[in-house]
Scaffold this active site. Structure first.
Site, PDB file in Angstrom:
ATOM      1  N   GLU A   1       0.846  -1.189   0.000  1.00 13.61           N
ATOM      2  CA  GLU A   1       0.000   0.000   0.000  1.00 13.61           C
ATOM      3  C   GLU A   1       0.884   1.242   0.000  1.00 13.61           C
ATOM      4  OE1 GLU A   1      -3.504   0.350   2.594  1.00 13.61           O
ATOM      5  OE2 GLU A   1      -2.596   2.217   3.338  1.00 13.61           O
TER       6      GLU A   1
ATOM      7  N   THR B   1      -3.940   4.627  -1.433  1.00 16.79           N
ATOM      8  CA  THR B   1      -4.886   5.307  -0.558  1.00 16.79           C
ATOM      9  C   THR B   1      -4.960   6.795  -0.929  1.00 16.79           C
ATOM     10  OG1 THR B   1      -5.476   5.722   1.760  1.00 16.79           O
ATOM     11  CG2 THR B   1      -3.130   5.774   1.194  1.00 16.79           C
TER      12      THR B   1
ATOM     13  N   ALA C   1      -7.161  12.548   3.905  1.00 18.91           N
ATOM     14  CA  ALA C   1      -8.431  12.717   4.610  1.00 18.91           C
ATOM     15  C   ALA C   1      -9.387  13.578   3.800  1.00 18.91           C
ATOM     16  CB  ALA C   1      -8.184  13.362   5.972  1.00 18.91           C
TER      17      ALA C   1
ATOM     18  N   ARG D   1     -15.101   2.838   5.210  1.00 16.68           N
ATOM     19  CA  ARG D   1     -15.871   3.974   5.704  1.00 16.68           C
ATOM     20  C   ARG D   1     -14.996   5.205   5.716  1.00 16.68           C
ATOM     21  NH1 ARG D   1     -17.089   5.364  11.846  1.00 16.68           N
ATOM     22  NH2 ARG D   1     -14.971   6.122  11.483  1.00 16.68           N
ATOM     23  N   GLY D   2     -13.783   5.055   6.229  1.00 12.22           N
ATOM     24  CA  GLY D   2     -12.850   6.166   6.325  1.00 12.22           C
ATOM     25  C   GLY D   2     -12.851   6.801   7.699  1.00 12.22           C
TER      26      GLY D   2
ATOM     27  N   TYR E   1     -10.029  -5.717  11.775  1.00 11.99           N
ATOM     28  CA  TYR E   1      -9.281  -5.154  12.894  1.00 11.99           C
ATOM     29  C   TYR E   1      -8.999  -6.222  13.948  1.00 11.99           C
ATOM     30  CZ  TYR E   1     -10.759  -0.891  10.611  1.00 11.99           C
ATOM     31  OH  TYR E   1     -10.971   0.097   9.668  1.00 11.99           O
TER      32      TYR E   1
ATOM     33  N   GLN F   1       7.271   7.083  15.552  1.00 10.13           N
ATOM     34  CA  GLN F   1       6.264   6.450  14.696  1.00 10.13           C
ATOM     35  C   GLN F   1       5.460   5.433  15.484  1.00 10.13           C
ATOM     36  OE1 GLN F   1       7.463   3.141  12.600  1.00 10.13           O
ATOM     37  NE2 GLN F   1       5.996   3.283  10.925  1.00 10.13           N
TER      38      GLN F   1
END
Length: 291
Positions: free
Chosen positions: A18, A50, A53, A109-110, A153, A220
């Site tokens: 990703e 991706t 936002a 969903r975000g 998750y 991080q």
């Protein structure tokens, strides 16, 4: 190929990456000319892209995915979220994805935009990812069908009341006709194995692909843990604390940890691994080559 095709009759783990669109044109050029060729050298099955936002880099997402698919010859997937988008706007995005020949979508969903504590759906949009999956399936026919990945998750979504409730939400996405599940990052394989067992017990039988993010620095780790709730094993946390502010030492620890974690997952039946690359290749190259 669609997501599901990669996992049919597989003889080796499915490796995927990703990436995200850089914020500048210079960064975008570097990604296309340097990062992508280095990642493709590693032989991934596909790359997902991706966006920022609220859809702030959505155009670049499609541009990068199109480059991966149409110029570099590798399957790509665009992320698609419900954040700030009406059904008609989502339909427009889906149409552009299909026009570019992109056969796969990661349907989410975000997260709420920066400054908002809770997700608020567009008044003409969707509240949950299962609604987005249902809508995508309703807009296609056999000739325009896309592969759909959804999120899982292992340590539950931060907003879920419990892991059981979160798995019920996952079941809704799968029942809406998702093809695969890609998990949130985690650092304890036992969390994934327990999650996989509970997901199977819930009647979910599509591939559950673990998502891994190599550790790059102590800051991080602290940021990621606070954002997604990932638990760090005590021995790993101790190594990072001993390294202090020496980020190069932490990268070595992170590379070794992610390599061992990947090997353990593959030995224990994971169908593949999805790496959150963070638009950097050295760690990922060492890890994948070690595999």
């Amino acid at each position: 190929m669609r997501f599901r095709d990669f996992f049919k009759g597989k003889t080796r783990p499915v490796i995927s990456f990703e990436i995200y669109p850089p914020k500048t044109k210079r960064g975008l050029h570097a990604l296309k000319s340097r990062l992508l060729p280095k990642l493709i050298e590693l032989g991934p099955s596909y790359i997902t892209v991706t966006y920022g936002a609220g859809g702030s880099t959505q155009g670049e997402t499609l541009e990068i995915a199109s480059t991966v698919k149409n110029e570099l010859g590798l399957e790509a997937a665009c992320h698609l979220t419900c954040v700030g988008a009406s059904k008609s706007e989502i339909d427009d995005i889906i149409g552009r994805i299909r026009t570019e020949g992109i056969n796969n979508i990661v349907a989410l969903r975000g997260d709420p935009p920066t400054g908002q504590d809770q997700f608020v759906a567009h008044e003409e949009g969707f509240n949950h990812a299962n609604e987005l999956v249902e809508h995508i399936r309703a807009t296609e026919d056999s000739n325009s069908r896309v592969g759909l990945a959804v999120a899982g998750y292992p340590e539950k979504h931060l907003e879920a009341e419990s892991l059981d409730v979160d798995i019920e939400n996952l079941k809704r996405k799968v029942d809406a006709d998702a093809d695969i599940v890609i998990t949130q990052l985690f650092y304890d394989n036992d969390a994934f194995y327990d999650y996989r067992d509970k997901v199977a017990a819930a009647g979910i039988d599509i591939p559950i692909v673990p998502g891994l993010m190599p550790i790059q620095s102590r800051s991080q780790v602290q940021r990621i843990a606070s954002l997604c709730g990932a638990t760090l094993p005590k021995n790993l946390l101790g190594q990072i604390e001993d390294a202090g502010d020496d980020d190069e030492a932490v990268k070595v620890i992170g590379t070794e940890q992610c390599t061992a974690q990947s090997q353990g997952l593959i030995r224990n039946g994971a169908p593949g691994i999805h790496y959150y690359v963070l638009n950097r290749s050295p760690q990922i190259r060492r890890i994948v080559r070690a595999l």
